[in-house]
Design a protein around this motif. Structure first.
Motif, short mmCIF file in Angstrom:
data_model
loop_
_atom_site.label_atom_id
_atom_site.label_comp_id
_atom_site.label_asym_id
_atom_site.label_seq_id
_atom_site.Cartn_x
_atom_site.Cartn_y
_atom_site.Cartn_z
N PRO A 98 0.82 -1.22 0.00
CA PRO A 98 0.00 0.00 0.00
C PRO A 98 0.85 1.27 0.00
O PRO A 98 1.67 1.49 0.88
CB PRO A 98 -0.80 -0.13 1.31
CG PRO A 98 0.07 -0.96 2.20
CD PRO A 98 0.81 -1.90 1.30
N TYR A 99 0.67 2.07 -1.03
CA TYR A 99 1.40 3.33 -1.21
C TYR A 99 2.92 3.13 -1.06
O TYR A 99 3.61 3.94 -0.45
CB TYR A 99 0.92 4.39 -0.24
CG TYR A 99 -0.38 5.07 -0.64
CD1 TYR A 99 -0.90 4.94 -1.93
CD2 TYR A 99 -1.08 5.85 0.27
CE1 TYR A 99 -2.08 5.54 -2.28
CE2 TYR A 99 -2.27 6.47 -0.08
CZ TYR A 99 -2.77 6.33 -1.35
OH TYR A 99 -3.95 6.93 -1.71
N GLY A 100 3.42 2.05 -1.64
CA GLY A 100 4.84 1.79 -1.57
C GLY A 100 5.32 1.21 -2.89
O GLY A 100 4.52 0.76 -3.72
N PRO A 101 6.67 1.20 -3.08
CA PRO A 101 7.68 1.70 -2.17
C PRO A 101 7.71 3.23 -2.10
O PRO A 101 7.30 3.91 -3.02
CB PRO A 101 8.98 1.15 -2.76
CG PRO A 101 8.68 0.98 -4.22
CD PRO A 101 7.24 0.60 -4.31
N GLU A 102 8.22 3.73 -0.96
CA GLU A 102 8.30 5.17 -0.78
C GLU A 102 9.33 5.79 -1.71
O GLU A 102 9.13 6.88 -2.24
CB GLU A 102 8.65 5.48 0.68
CG GLU A 102 8.76 6.97 0.98
CD GLU A 102 9.06 7.23 2.44
OE1 GLU A 102 8.95 8.40 2.86
OE2 GLU A 102 9.41 6.29 3.17
N LEU A 103 10.45 5.10 -1.91
CA LEU A 103 11.51 5.60 -2.78
C LEU A 103 11.00 5.68 -4.22
O LEU A 103 10.53 4.70 -4.79
CB LEU A 103 12.72 4.65 -2.72
CG LEU A 103 13.88 4.97 -3.66
CD1 LEU A 103 14.54 6.29 -3.27
CD2 LEU A 103 14.88 3.83 -3.67
#
Length: 392
Positions: A98-103
């Protein structure tokens, strides 16, 4: 180059050994790094565990030059990812990010990065896992391809799915990234800049929004902080809102999990505020605000059909903004609108309401799949088309 033989893909795949990622290892959920992305925190994992979903936290390092073309620094970025394991049937499950990866790499490296990350995750997932679904919070590449709309806002037109797939799979070996039929989490939101003082934040809003905030105060709307004992009250408002707008209901246990999850002893905690707007002690609307790192997120809202003229929803949003500012947040996420000022869109009402608060539009790429077992994945896609797959 190395030869990668995958019995689950039932094929021999040439896979690039690019040394893009290293130090790939599983770690304790409590060790997930602090992040403004609520759905990538230890808090979110605890919420999901309370409703019966297991999760995996993975650590990795990546060379900065592998993902950022302009980088002149030969250094490693330390990052991680939260993966939710969701059952699809008795024989299969999926790994949901969910809403990833941040990078977020530069556009030209995004597909390569997701491909390598997926193959690195594969050994750590259940043997019956047939796909990895990334709910990408990366900004769309067409965001800067502007075109005017009826309300004067600007954004680009979403390309065809085939075009998106060709672009994201650029430089990949397996050409295995597929655009999902639907998105789980909202792909369009607005962020309010909380760095200025409250008066400036208020002045940046549309005149009608400022008027409605002040009207709610003049009419005597009071916002109080609720707790677990107010769950029946919340669920009554939430059920009324869902029925009014044709929204599928979440079980009350889900909201209890959000209100009771404790993550203070983790590296990525979150703070929950349950706000209730009342007139003469009569509940009219409620809101769940969650703060993680430097972001306040408007996660859920609900309202009664009565006394809407006193503008309780505006009072709630202003209080949530004020609390987020007080807690040191740099931004406030209004979480979920239509992709533009399209009056025929089912979420246009939310766009019109939230746009008044002076935020900046952000559009993300949404859900993308990396199949691990082709036959089971094709079966899953058919179920998804028939609207029989599980919601997030």
């Amino acid at each position: 180059m190395r030869l990668f033989i995958s019995p689950r893909l039932q094929a021999i795949t040439i896979y690039r050994n690019s040394d893009m990622l290293t130090d790939i290892r599983r770690k304790d959920i409590a060790e997930l790094y602090r992040t403004p992305i609520l759905q990538q925190t230890a808090f979110w994992s605890i919420v999901k565990r309370k409703v019966g979903q297991q999760s995996v936290a993975m650590n990795f390092k990546i060379n900065r030059r592998s993902v950022f073309a302009a980088s002149e620094v030969d250094a490693w970025i330390h990052s991680d990812i939260l993966v939710i394991i969701r059952p699809l049937s008795k024989d299969a499950c999926m790994a949901y990010v969910p809403y990833g990866p941040e990078l977020m790499p530069d556009n030209e490296f995004q597909g390569m990065f997701l491909e390598e990350l997926s193959e690195c995750l594969r050994p750590f997932l259940p043997k019956n896992c047939c796909l990895i679904r990334y709910d990408l919070c990366w900004e769309v590449y067409w965001a800067k391809e502007k075109s005017p709309t009826a309300l004067g806002d600007v954004w680009g037109t979403e390309p065809a799915v085939r075009t998106q797939e060709m672009r994201l799979n650029f430089r990949t070996i397996n050409w295995n990234l597929r655009k999902a039929y639907s998105n789980n989490l909202p792909t369009n939101t607005m962020f309010i800049d909380l760095l200025p003082d409250l008066e400036t934040i208020l002045e940046r809003m549309k005149p009608k929004t400022r008027y409605n905030i002040r009207l709610s105060q003049r009419k005597g709307v009071v916002v109080r902080r609720g707790d677990r004992r107010d769950l029946p009250l919340w669920y009554a408002l939430y059920t009324e809102t869902a029925n009014r707008n044709g929204i599928v209901l979440n079980d009350i246990r889900y909201f209890e999990a959000i209100l009771t999850a404790k993550s203070d002893k983790t590296k990525s905690p979150a703070e929950v505020f349950f706000l209730i707007a009342e007139l003469d002690h009569q509940p009219l609307a409620a809101l769940i605000l969650v703060i993680s790192a430097h972001r306040g997120s408007y996660l859920y809202g609900a309202s009664s059909s009565h006394h809407r003229q006193v503008m309780p929803a505006y009072a709630l949003q202003w209080e949530a903004i004020r609390i987020s500012k007080e807690k040191g947040c740099k931004e406030y996420d209004l979480f979920g609108i239509s992709p533009g000022a399209e009056q025929t869109h089912q979420m246009y009402g939310l766009y019109r309401f939230k746009n008044g608060f002076g935020g900046e539009l952000f559009q993300s790429l949404g859900c993308w799949d990396y199949p691990l077992e082709q036959n089971q994945y094709l079966q899953f896609k058919q179920l998804e088309l028939n609207n029989r797959f599980l919601r997030s």
